[in-house]
Write an enzyme that holds these catalytic residues in place. Sequence first.
Site, PDB file in Angstrom:
ATOM      1  N   HIS A   1     -13.981  -9.527  85.475  1.00 51.73           N
ATOM      2  CA  HIS A   1     -14.355  -8.418  84.608  1.00 51.73           C
ATOM      3  C   HIS A   1     -15.024  -7.274  85.386  1.00 51.73           C
ATOM      4  O   HIS A   1     -14.508  -6.158  85.377  1.00 51.73           O
ATOM      5  CB  HIS A   1     -15.280  -8.940  83.499  1.00 51.73           C
ATOM      6  CG  HIS A   1     -15.733  -7.879  82.531  1.00 51.73           C
ATOM      7  ND1 HIS A   1     -16.387  -8.158  81.362  1.00 51.73           N
ATOM      8  CD2 HIS A   1     -15.648  -6.530  82.573  1.00 51.73           C
ATOM      9  CE1 HIS A   1     -16.655  -7.052  80.716  1.00 51.73           C
ATOM     10  NE2 HIS A   1     -16.227  -6.040  81.437  1.00 51.73           N
TER      11      HIS A   1
ATOM     12  N   HIS B   1     -23.172  -1.373  84.385  1.00 50.38           N
ATOM     13  CA  HIS B   1     -22.033  -2.289  84.411  1.00 50.38           C
ATOM     14  C   HIS B   1     -20.809  -1.456  84.740  1.00 50.38           C
ATOM     15  O   HIS B   1     -20.600  -0.384  84.161  1.00 50.38           O
ATOM     16  CB  HIS B   1     -21.868  -2.994  83.054  1.00 50.38           C
ATOM     17  CG  HIS B   1     -20.501  -3.561  82.859  1.00 50.38           C
ATOM     18  ND1 HIS B   1     -19.959  -4.491  83.713  1.00 50.38           N
ATOM     19  CD2 HIS B   1     -19.542  -3.298  81.936  1.00 50.38           C
ATOM     20  CE1 HIS B   1     -18.735  -4.782  83.309  1.00 50.38           C
ATOM     21  NE2 HIS B   1     -18.448  -4.068  82.233  1.00 50.38           N
TER      22      HIS B   1
ATOM     23  N   GLU C   1     -21.896  -3.462  75.436  1.00 48.82           N
ATOM     24  CA  GLU C   1     -22.596  -4.391  76.326  1.00 48.82           C
ATOM     25  C   GLU C   1     -24.115  -4.270  76.186  1.00 48.82           C
ATOM     26  O   GLU C   1     -24.861  -4.753  77.043  1.00 48.82           O
ATOM     27  CB  GLU C   1     -22.188  -4.155  77.801  1.00 48.82           C
ATOM     28  CG  GLU C   1     -20.724  -4.362  78.105  1.00 48.82           C
ATOM     29  CD  GLU C   1     -20.247  -5.827  78.032  1.00 48.82           C
ATOM     30  OE1 GLU C   1     -21.063  -6.706  77.688  1.00 48.82           O
ATOM     31  OE2 GLU C   1     -19.055  -6.056  78.305  1.00 48.82           O
TER      32      GLU C   1
ATOM     33  N   HIS D   1     -16.501  -1.651  86.768  1.00 46.42           N
ATOM     34  CA  HIS D   1     -15.331  -2.471  87.081  1.00 46.42           C
ATOM     35  C   HIS D   1     -14.823  -2.141  88.488  1.00 46.42           C
ATOM     36  O   HIS D   1     -13.736  -1.565  88.638  1.00 46.42           O
ATOM     37  CB  HIS D   1     -14.210  -2.200  86.061  1.00 46.42           C
ATOM     38  CG  HIS D   1     -14.549  -2.471  84.627  1.00 46.42           C
ATOM     39  ND1 HIS D   1     -13.772  -2.031  83.565  1.00 46.42           N
ATOM     40  CD2 HIS D   1     -15.578  -3.167  84.067  1.00 46.42           C
ATOM     41  CE1 HIS D   1     -14.309  -2.435  82.414  1.00 46.42           C
ATOM     42  NE2 HIS D   1     -15.415  -3.116  82.693  1.00 46.42           N
TER      43      HIS D   1
END
Length: 269
Positions: A214, A142, A119, A144
């Site tokens: 996501h 980032h 990413e 989840h």
Amino acid sequence: MKSILENRPALAYEVEQVAEVAGYLWQKGWAERNGGNITVNVTEHIDEEIRQMPAIAEPVAMGEVLPHLKGCYFFCKGTNKRMRDLARRPMENGSFIRITEDCAHYEIIADNPVKPTSELPSHLAMHNYLLGKGLNYKAALHTHPIELVAMSHTDKFLEKDVLTNLLWSMIPETKAFCPRGLGIARYQLPGSQILADTTIAQLDDYDVVLWEKHGVCSVGCDIMEAFDQVDVLNKSAQIYINAKCMGYEPDGMSQAQMAEMTKAFNLPK
Ligand code: 13P
Ligand code: ZN
């Protein structure tokens, strides 16, 4: 081999903070396998000796020219590396990179040639965008988070500011500690440039962006701040879902309560 962190307490502290947050992500169940990634801009801690360090792998094209990152240094989670391993052994599961003078490539300089996260396009695009605006953001995360991702699976929550207002109204502190709310990026392929572009399009208005089906991406002055914002938003999502599981739609704080809160804490909007 001597580590880049040796005799550099400020740099070592940045890595320690990343490792601490990586541990929280694992404990929360937000980091299955290699899920999630972290980058931190550490340029302020870079000395002349580091600037002279040779690359330990070939330069890699970033696919975009990112002019505000010229000569910047980042600590990055490695691609396919696990958060739970980053927590215990950060220097084996992450690496320091340098953005080259042409602003179009990065090179790994230490300690090991661990390829940065897939990413990276989104992370570097966010750092570049925020630096270009003269803002003091250093960290991008980032992850989840289960409940926020669950809520991203229906169109009704993906309209602008529907989730922001719903989550703020679940518990007063959410607006206090995530005052810019939750932006929305509709589904795009993980690791893609279009995901990066879709994400930075939200950054004028938000510090945290929900990636449909996501995860979330968040930015902060340091990695703890980036983590805390996701944590408070996901806590609100858990409260909402728990109420739904008890069989009712939660009322949420009233408009008057929200307005009182906004004034008392001197918050925007
Ligand atoms: P990396 O292992 O490449 O960081 O990817 C994890 C992820 O969450 C992709 O969206
Ligand atoms: Zn992901």
